[in-house]
Write a protein that holds these residues in place. Structure first.
Motif, short mmCIF file in Angstrom:
data_model
loop_
_atom_site.label_atom_id
_atom_site.label_comp_id
_atom_site.label_asym_id
_atom_site.label_seq_id
_atom_site.Cartn_x
_atom_site.Cartn_y
_atom_site.Cartn_z
N PRO A 133 0.82 -1.22 0.00
CA PRO A 133 0.00 0.00 0.00
C PRO A 133 0.85 1.27 0.00
CG PRO A 133 -0.92 -1.60 1.51
CD PRO A 133 0.41 -2.15 1.07
N MET A 134 1.97 1.26 0.72
CA MET A 134 2.87 2.42 0.69
C MET A 134 3.51 2.58 -0.69
SD MET A 134 2.77 3.97 3.60
CE MET A 134 4.23 5.01 3.41
N LEU A 135 3.86 1.46 -1.30
CA LEU A 135 4.45 1.50 -2.64
C LEU A 135 3.45 2.05 -3.65
CD1 LEU A 135 6.94 0.73 -4.36
CD2 LEU A 135 5.90 -1.53 -4.66
N ARG A 136 2.20 1.63 -3.50
CA ARG A 136 1.15 2.12 -4.41
C ARG A 136 0.96 3.63 -4.24
NH1 ARG A 136 -2.16 -1.51 -3.60
NH2 ARG A 136 -2.16 -2.52 -5.64
N ARG A 137 1.04 4.10 -3.02
CA ARG A 137 0.86 5.52 -2.76
C ARG A 137 1.99 6.35 -3.35
NH1 ARG A 137 0.35 7.59 3.38
NH2 ARG A 137 2.60 7.85 3.19
N GLN A 138 3.21 5.79 -3.32
CA GLN A 138 4.38 6.52 -3.80
C GLN A 138 4.62 6.35 -5.30
OE1 GLN A 138 4.61 8.24 -0.69
NE2 GLN A 138 6.71 8.42 -1.42
N ASP A 139 4.25 5.15 -5.82
CA ASP A 139 4.67 4.80 -7.18
C ASP A 139 3.50 4.49 -8.10
OD1 ASP A 139 6.77 4.31 -9.03
OD2 ASP A 139 6.51 2.15 -8.77
N GLY A 140 2.29 4.70 -7.64
CA GLY A 140 1.13 4.36 -8.46
C GLY A 140 0.81 2.88 -8.38
N ASP A 141 -0.12 2.44 -9.19
CA ASP A 141 -0.62 1.08 -9.11
C ASP A 141 0.28 0.04 -9.75
OD1 ASP A 141 -2.80 2.02 -7.78
OD2 ASP A 141 -4.12 2.04 -9.53
#
Length: 209
Positions: free
Chosen positions: A121-129
């Motif tokens: 979820p943190m990766l999605r927030r920083q890097d998109g889906d």
């Protein structure tokens, strides 16, 4: 002159039997029930403490890294080591294969929960889906391989073939996380954020440790 007995005088209880309660009610059953409940509570408490201790011991190598990225890298290494050990077991020892597969499945399930609930979820927030969704698809493939391995006869040649495929795909997945995605995510976060998700990741791990 005849002796008269007091109306309140009670005969002595037979040997081995407790004296009756002054109210006339037998309280021995209540005492036994109370002791039984107390014993059950003490046993349940001891089991809970032992279970918590076991969970802490399982999660300790990750927690001691004090950094979510390094902790997950340690788990990657430990997982590959169990796969290697499993690959070394011959088909003539299906029971040993089954025991190691159970351990491997538990390790991967705990690891995946930590990543899926906290890191992705943190990766999605920083890097998109894109990256997070690809990693989640990888986890889906890994779980499918574990399902196949659990249902194969442990002496079946397909067991070794599927295990080899699992290791290859896992290693590629881990390298992408360790070499590119996770270091970039850690660098993009503040010290406070990295500390927070390290704590959250270890708490998630304790659920399945």
């Amino acid at each position: 002159m005849a002796h008269t007995h007091s109306r309140n005088t009670r005969p002595a209880p037979p040997k081995g039997r407790p004296a009756p309660h002054p109210s006339g009610h037998d309280t021995s059953g209540g005492s036994f029930l109370g002791s039984s409940i107390k014993g059950l509570l003490l046993t349940a408490g001891a089991i809970a403490i032992a279970n918590l201790g076991r969970k802490m011991a399982v999660q300790a190598p990750t927690a001691l890294a004090q950094d979510w990225c390094e902790g997950l890298a340690k788990e990657h290494k430990a997982t590959l080591a169990v796969i290697d050990k499993l690959q070394d077991v011959s088909p003539e020892h299906p029971e040993r294969r089954a025991v190691l597969l159970t351990s491997l499945t538990h390790m991967i399930t705990k690891h995946a929960l930590q990543e899926e609930q906290v890191i992705y979820p943190m990766l999605r927030r920083q890097d998109g889906d894109g990256s997070a969704d690809a990693l989640n698809r990888d986890h889906g493939a890994v779980k499918a391989h574990l399902y196949e391995l659990a249902h194969f006869d442990k002496a079946d040649p397909r067991f070794a073939e599927t295990l080899s495929t699992l290791r290859s795909e896992l290693e590629e997945h881990m390298r992408e996380e360790e070499d590119t995605l996770f270091p970039a995510l850690r660098a993009s976060l503040s010290d406070e954020e990295n500390t927070r998700i390290t704590r959250e990741m270890n708490m998630a791990g304790l659920l399945l440790a």
